[in-house]
Write a protein that holds these residues in place. Structure first.
Motif, PDB file in Angstrom:
ATOM      1  N   VAL A 152      18.944 -18.339  23.948  1.00 42.34           N
ATOM      2  CA  VAL A 152      19.977 -19.373  23.933  1.00 42.34           C
ATOM      3  C   VAL A 152      21.219 -18.890  23.174  1.00 42.34           C
ATOM      4  O   VAL A 152      22.336 -19.275  23.511  1.00 42.34           O
ATOM      5  CB  VAL A 152      19.466 -20.715  23.370  1.00 42.34           C
ATOM      6  CG1 VAL A 152      18.469 -21.321  24.306  1.00 42.34           C
ATOM      7  CG2 VAL A 152      18.924 -20.592  21.982  1.00 42.34           C
ATOM      8  N   PHE A 153      21.016 -18.019  22.179  1.00 41.24           N
ATOM      9  CA  PHE A 153      22.195 -17.489  21.479  1.00 41.24           C
ATOM     10  C   PHE A 153      22.989 -16.573  22.403  1.00 41.24           C
ATOM     11  O   PHE A 153      24.211 -16.535  22.368  1.00 41.24           O
ATOM     12  CB  PHE A 153      21.767 -16.758  20.220  1.00 41.24           C
ATOM     13  CG  PHE A 153      21.191 -17.682  19.190  1.00 41.24           C
ATOM     14  CD1 PHE A 153      22.021 -18.460  18.414  1.00 41.24           C
ATOM     15  CD2 PHE A 153      19.831 -17.814  19.047  1.00 41.24           C
ATOM     16  CE1 PHE A 153      21.506 -19.351  17.492  1.00 41.24           C
ATOM     17  CE2 PHE A 153      19.305 -18.700  18.129  1.00 41.24           C
ATOM     18  CZ  PHE A 153      20.143 -19.470  17.359  1.00 41.24           C
ATOM     19  N   PHE A 180       6.863 -17.723  24.964  1.00 44.13           N
ATOM     20  CA  PHE A 180       7.971 -18.397  25.636  1.00 44.13           C
ATOM     21  C   PHE A 180       9.010 -18.871  24.630  1.00 44.13           C
ATOM     22  O   PHE A 180      10.209 -18.638  24.788  1.00 44.13           O
ATOM     23  CB  PHE A 180       7.451 -19.595  26.448  1.00 44.13           C
ATOM     24  CG  PHE A 180       8.477 -20.177  27.377  1.00 44.13           C
ATOM     25  CD1 PHE A 180       8.501 -19.815  28.702  1.00 44.13           C
ATOM     26  CD2 PHE A 180       9.436 -21.063  26.913  1.00 44.13           C
ATOM     27  CE1 PHE A 180       9.461 -20.328  29.564  1.00 44.13           C
ATOM     28  CE2 PHE A 180      10.397 -21.580  27.758  1.00 44.13           C
ATOM     29  CZ  PHE A 180      10.403 -21.200  29.089  1.00 44.13           C
ATOM     30  N   LEU A 181       8.554 -19.520  23.588  1.00 38.23           N
ATOM     31  CA  LEU A 181       9.518 -20.099  22.646  1.00 38.23           C
ATOM     32  C   LEU A 181      10.298 -19.017  21.909  1.00 38.23           C
ATOM     33  O   LEU A 181      11.496 -19.140  21.693  1.00 38.23           O
ATOM     34  CB  LEU A 181       8.804 -21.016  21.652  1.00 38.23           C
ATOM     35  CG  LEU A 181       8.299 -22.329  22.250  1.00 38.23           C
ATOM     36  CD1 LEU A 181       7.668 -23.191  21.184  1.00 38.23           C
ATOM     37  CD2 LEU A 181       9.417 -23.101  22.928  1.00 38.23           C
ATOM     38  N   PHE A 225      12.783 -17.658  24.394  1.00 40.88           N
ATOM     39  CA  PHE A 225      13.759 -18.689  24.737  1.00 40.88           C
ATOM     40  C   PHE A 225      14.711 -18.898  23.571  1.00 40.88           C
ATOM     41  O   PHE A 225      15.926 -19.029  23.750  1.00 40.88           O
ATOM     42  CB  PHE A 225      13.002 -19.989  25.071  1.00 40.88           C
ATOM     43  CG  PHE A 225      13.853 -21.055  25.707  1.00 40.88           C
ATOM     44  CD1 PHE A 225      14.687 -20.753  26.760  1.00 40.88           C
ATOM     45  CD2 PHE A 225      13.793 -22.358  25.272  1.00 40.88           C
ATOM     46  CE1 PHE A 225      15.469 -21.729  27.352  1.00 40.88           C
ATOM     47  CE2 PHE A 225      14.567 -23.347  25.859  1.00 40.88           C
ATOM     48  CZ  PHE A 225      15.408 -23.027  26.892  1.00 40.88           C
ATOM     49  N   PHE A 226      14.159 -18.887  22.373  1.00 40.04           N
ATOM     50  CA  PHE A 226      14.993 -19.050  21.178  1.00 40.04           C
ATOM     51  C   PHE A 226      16.027 -17.933  21.118  1.00 40.04           C
ATOM     52  O   PHE A 226      17.203 -18.182  20.861  1.00 40.04           O
ATOM     53  CB  PHE A 226      14.114 -19.023  19.927  1.00 40.04           C
ATOM     54  CG  PHE A 226      14.889 -19.135  18.647  1.00 40.04           C
ATOM     55  CD1 PHE A 226      15.346 -20.361  18.218  1.00 40.04           C
ATOM     56  CD2 PHE A 226      15.168 -18.019  17.885  1.00 40.04           C
ATOM     57  CE1 PHE A 226      16.072 -20.472  17.042  1.00 40.04           C
ATOM     58  CE2 PHE A 226      15.893 -18.129  16.707  1.00 40.04           C
ATOM     59  CZ  PHE A 226      16.344 -19.361  16.291  1.00 40.04           C
TER      60      PHE A 226
END
Lengths: 478, 502
Positions: free
Chosen positions: B174-175, B166-167, B170-171
């Motif tokens: 966001v960009f 997930f991280l 997700f990381f």
């Protein structure tokens, strides 16, 4: 000097709430503990009445009264309605909780209503003194509420910290206001704004005034580096009070930010913009990073609040009407999410047991799939993951800062929101991936369950169709 | 009829219905209900293929409705030759995922089925979205069900794997969000992807947008060196989760390259194509070596997926070199079409490979290669299927695995001999790691008691693998219909890409 009878109509909701507070206070004196629900119902009726009055007297053009110290405008009406709404929800969520802990007393309702009154005055203030008046009514009520459980040493400690730091903040704010008065010769926002735009006042004094005012605001908002009271107060106060503090006063603090900085000191936008950038950046970083280390969910949510405040400030930084609308949307959405999250802690708590550590959420999906799902939605919304409303809140403030060319700020904010996502995911991990240790059935009042469900569902539905709320915020700030 | 909306919302609403029904009915009914929803969705998606007009590159089945007017966000859907096959692939795969979880998922069946159905709708939404915010919403939202699927029904290290998954994603995304917001203001407050395509952007901005997009999509593909979440997620995920991850989710990243990066920032892509080509070749060669030494079957297939996806990105980004050398887009089109076919084919093959491992895992509860040996003696039918899929994975002519790889290698020759050389090595490495695994698992003496007691495929498993085998074979022998569908869109994409937008 001729004295004119002021037009009372724009302040009708305030007058009504104040009258009702007196009524509740007196009626409560004659009630036994068994009949305490009369106080409860009267308080709810007060909020409902205030809401009806606010809607009835709403006006699309700002109406000034009491010699221009008080204003009734679109933004004020919308913010007040959400203050009533969140307070009413707080009353519903906290009823059982308070009864179980022997705190279900008239004082709670009276103090909460006083706080509401203070917030309403803040929201409608058009004068430095009115703002201060509202702020102090709110603060004093909240200090007492935090200490409501007088046998709890944690709560007393929290109240003490809150009181001392809050007083310092009020002092700062007042000092800044006095300098502002010295520089502009007026306490009235409209006059201050026009004096500043003429450029005739002393710039140095103005900047000093601005610094103190921003510090005072940052204290009240709980923005880093003036955030130290937030985790202690959130943790120490009874959860019902934490729930209250975390929702409605944030809306009022946003109003104060708008009234003071934007309407009063709008001419100094380049100066406060930089200060707010520092506050926002620090809040987002510190809030998200330190939240990871918390094992108490109330403390974790306190740090998450700090980071949300950082995001909220982002929209104001932009200094555009879209940006203000974005912040307003953010604060309303934040209040909704905060109600759901703290409400869930109270739903899981029972007599003699506080569900305030992360471990207490273990296996919630087994115990109650529905409420686990509601909490899941709330947490993903806080993390800003679509399709929840928290995503649009972030989208709106981020586009506000990208619009004015501060792309780096947006990038920084999103990077830390990824870090923030981790601790929300951890709660979900406890709820969904771990086995339940505590298998006590979740018993609470029917109305609480219904409102709790509605709260979660609204976060999801607004995430699918946020159009109305966004349009509302945009229209009142256009 | 709003066909695309139907294909998106039918499984989502179906998933919710499954959840709602779970209180009142048995798990068996839930399974049938989920299967019915997924099957109907697949049937409903078929007209997308049959009434698709392959002579045009224009978006088809377009739906448009105002959604959030204050931000100019629209509910805007449409498909072209690139996205339509992927939608079909998604609908097709979900049927197998539901069927694959039939017996092995015993706990919280409704939640499991609902998660996959909802995920299906969201993934189709990603392929069909023409508004970038709508795209982003689907793109992010599908992380939630996947997060839960791995976390609840996964293996022993599932929590670590799912949070990492997930991280990481997700990381990356966001960009993407920031880049989209930036483009929104550049495009005069429009989030429409097609408006972004027409936008003129300066070089510096293009490079930054390129990098932002690259982070988002490279994580999803995943490209070396941001691939490390994939082996963990695959190993820990239940079989269904692995199938969806490999068959669809990885394609989403690749889809982002052709839908966003190449048309929106062609000049930056031209400038930085060496970076992608380098990353792709490292994935093809280095990851193949990594796959060779894996002891865990799922990990091996996961690494092989990364290598195969390297082919896809290579095919996309050789375009610029080829165009520079030959001046014609025809040669470049071969590479892009090869990459797109590789995407579809990899969806079938990797899905099937994970299902094969799942079949063994259900019986033995082990994925370690060393626990097996001689499976063919007890499960001859299964062994035949697995061998077939392994051959396809290694790129045997006649299977779909060959078509895409061959086209990409062929076009690589036009770009640079060494690209082609390194890419072609994969045929050797692919055969090496896949067949070596097959040898150790299927052939040889029966290693232990457990293997000796294995039962061969039941009818359900045979039907699943049989259908997939047919799909692999058909696409391998007769890929023309798929290429036809893509042709006009790919040509248009390339004509667009080679024109500078500075």
């Amino acid at each position: 000097m001729a004295f004119e009878i002021p037009n009372f109509a724009p302040a009708l909701p305030e007058i009504f709430v104040f009258t009702m507070i007196c009524v509740v206070l007196i009626v409560d004196l004659f009630l036994t503990d068994k009949n305490r629900s009369i106080t409860y119902l009267l308080s709810q009726a007060t909020l409902l009445g205030a809401a009806i009055l606010s809607v009835a007297i709403q006006s699309s053009v700002p109406e000034y009264t009491f010699s221009g110290t008080f204003v009734n405008d679109g933004m004020g009406t919308v913010l007040k309605l959400f203050i009533y709404l969140s307070t009413a929800v707080v009353f519903i969520y906290s009823r059982d909780y308070l009864i179980e802990r022997g705190l279900y007393k008239g004082e709670f309702f009276v103090l909460a209503l006083f706080a509401v009154l203070g917030m309403m005055v803040m929201v409608s203030a058009n004068n430095l003194l009115t703002i201060y008046l509202g702020l102090e009514v709110l603060s004093l009520a909240m200090y007492a509420m935090v200490a409501l459980n007088r046998d709890s040493s944690v709560a007393s400690e929290a109240a003490m910290k809150y009181f001392v730091l809050g007083s310092i903040a009020s002092g700062m704010l007042l000092y800044g206001m006095s300098m502002l008065y010295g520089a502009t010769g007026s306490l009235d926002h409209t006059t201050i704004a026009s004096v500043i735009s003429e450029g005739s006042s002393d710039d140095i004094v103005l900047k000093f005034a601005l610094v103190f005012i921003v510090i005072g605001l940052a204290f009240k908002l709980g923005a880093v580096p003036f955030h130290m009271w937030v985790p202690d107060v959130y943790h120490g106060a009874p959860t019902a009070i934490t729930l209250f503090i975390s929702a409605a006063p944030k809306i009022a603090a946003f109003a104060m930010l708008m009234r003071l900085l934007v309407e009063g000191l709008g001419g100094l936008v380049e100066h406060w913009q930089d200060m707010l950038i520092i506050l926002a950046v620090l809040s987002i970083i510190i809030g998200n990073v330190i939240a990871i280390a918390q094992s108490n969910i109330k403390r974790m949510l306190a740090y998450s609040t700090i980071s949300h405040i950082g995001f909220l400030i982002l929209g104001v930084i932009a200094g555009t009407s879209d940006g203000y609308a974005a912040s307003m949307f953010y604060v309303i959405v934040y209040a909704l999410m905060s109600l759901a999250a703290f409400g869930m802690i109270m739903l899981l708590s029972r007599k003699g047991f506080e569900a305030d550590t992360l471990d207490d959420f273990k296996g919630l999906n087994q115990r109650s799939p529905w409420f686990a799902f509601m909490m899941l939605i709330t947490l993903f919304s806080m993390a800003g993951v679509p399709p929840t409303v928290g995503f649009y809140a972030k989208l709106a403030v981020l586009s506000a800062v990208v619009d004015i060319g501060l792309v780096w700020l947006a990038v920084l904010a999103v990077i830390f929101s990824v870090i923030g996502a981790f601790y929300y995911l951890r709660v979900i991990k406890f709820m969904y991936f771990d086995k339940a240790v505590d298998n006590t059935p979740i018993n609470s009042a029917y109305d609480m369950k219904v409102v709790m469900s509605a709260n979660g569902v609204i976060i999801l539905l607004l995430g699918i169709y946020p159009t109305g709320l966004i349009a509302l915020c945009t229209s009142v700030l256009a | 009829m709003p066909l695309l909306s139907l294909v998106i919302w039918l499984p989502i609403l179906g998933g919710l219905a499954v959840l709602a029904a779970s209180r009142h009915t048995t798990d068996a009914n839930i399974r049938w209900m989920a299967l019915a929803v997924s099957a109907v969705t697949f049937l409903v998606s078929l007209p997308l293929f049959f009434s698709f007009d392959s002579s045009t590159h224009e978006m088809q089945f377009v739906e448009m409705a105002a959604w959030i007017p204050t931000l100019n966000i629209n509910y805007h859907l449409g498909v072209d030759g690139i996205s339509m096959p992927l939608i079909l692939l998604t609908a097709f795969s979900t049927v197998f995922v539901v069927a694959a979880g039939w017996e092995v998922i015993k706990e919280r069946v409704a939640q499991y089925m609902a998660a996959f159905l909802i995920m299906e709708g969201m993934m189709i939404g990603v392929f069909a979205a023409l508004d970038s915010v709508l795209f982003y919403i689907f793109w992010e939202a599908m992380l939630i069900p996947m997060f839960i699927v791995i976390g609840i029904w996964g293996g022993p290290r599932r929590v670590y794997a799912t949070i990492k998954f997930f991280l990481y994603t997700f990381f990356g995304s966001v960009f993407l969000l920031i880049a989209l917001i930036y483009l929104y203001f550049q495009a005069d407050k429009s989030f429409a992807i097609l408006d972004f395509h027409a936008l003129k952007i300066g070089m510096e901005a293009q490079i930054l947008i390129f990098l932002a997009f690259l982070i988002a999509f490279a994580v999803k593909v995943p490209m070396w060196p941001v691939h490390t979440w994939l082996p963990d997620a695959h190993v820990e995920a239940p079989t269904g989760g692995s199938v969806i991850l490999a068959a669809i989710m990885l394609k989403l990243g690749a889809y982002g390259f052709v839908r966003f990066i190449m048309p929106i920032v062609p000049d930056a892509s031209f400038e930085l194509d060496w970076l992608i080509i380098l990353m792709s070749l490292v994935a093809i060669v280095y990851i193949a070596f990594v796959a060779l030494v894996q002891e865990d079957m799922k990990k091996l297939i996961a690494y092989s997926s990364i290598a195969h996806m390297g082919f896809v990105t290579l095919g996309f980004f050789m375009v610029f070199t080829i165009f520079e050398k030959t001046g014609s887009i025809q040669g470049a089109a071969l590479g892009v079409e090869g990459a797109l076919i590789q995407m579809v084919s990899h969806g079938f093959i990797s899905g099937a490979m994970f299902l094969c491992v799942g079949v063994m895992y259900d019986r033995m509860h082990s994925r370690n290669i060393s626990d097996y040996g001689g499976v063919t003696n007890t499960m001859p039918v299964f062994a035949a299927f697995m061998l077939f899929f392994a051959m396809a994975n290694a790129g045997l002519p006649g299977t779909s695995g060959f078509v895409g790889e061959f086209m990409v290698i062929l076009s690589a020759f036009q770009a640079n001999f060494w690209y082609a050389f390194l890419a072609a090595l994969t045929l050797i490495f692919g055969a090496a790691y896949t067949l070596w695994m097959i040898k150790r698992v299927l052939f040889g003496e029966i290693k232990n008691e457990k293997v000796a007691q294995l039962k061969d495929l039941n009818a359900r498993e045979a039907a699943i693998l049989g259908t997939l085998a047919a799909a692999v074979l058909i696409l391998g022998l007769w890929p023309a219909p798929l290429i036809d569908v893509m042709h006009a869109t790919v040509n248009n994409l390339l004509e667009h890409v080679v024109v500078s937008k500075l």
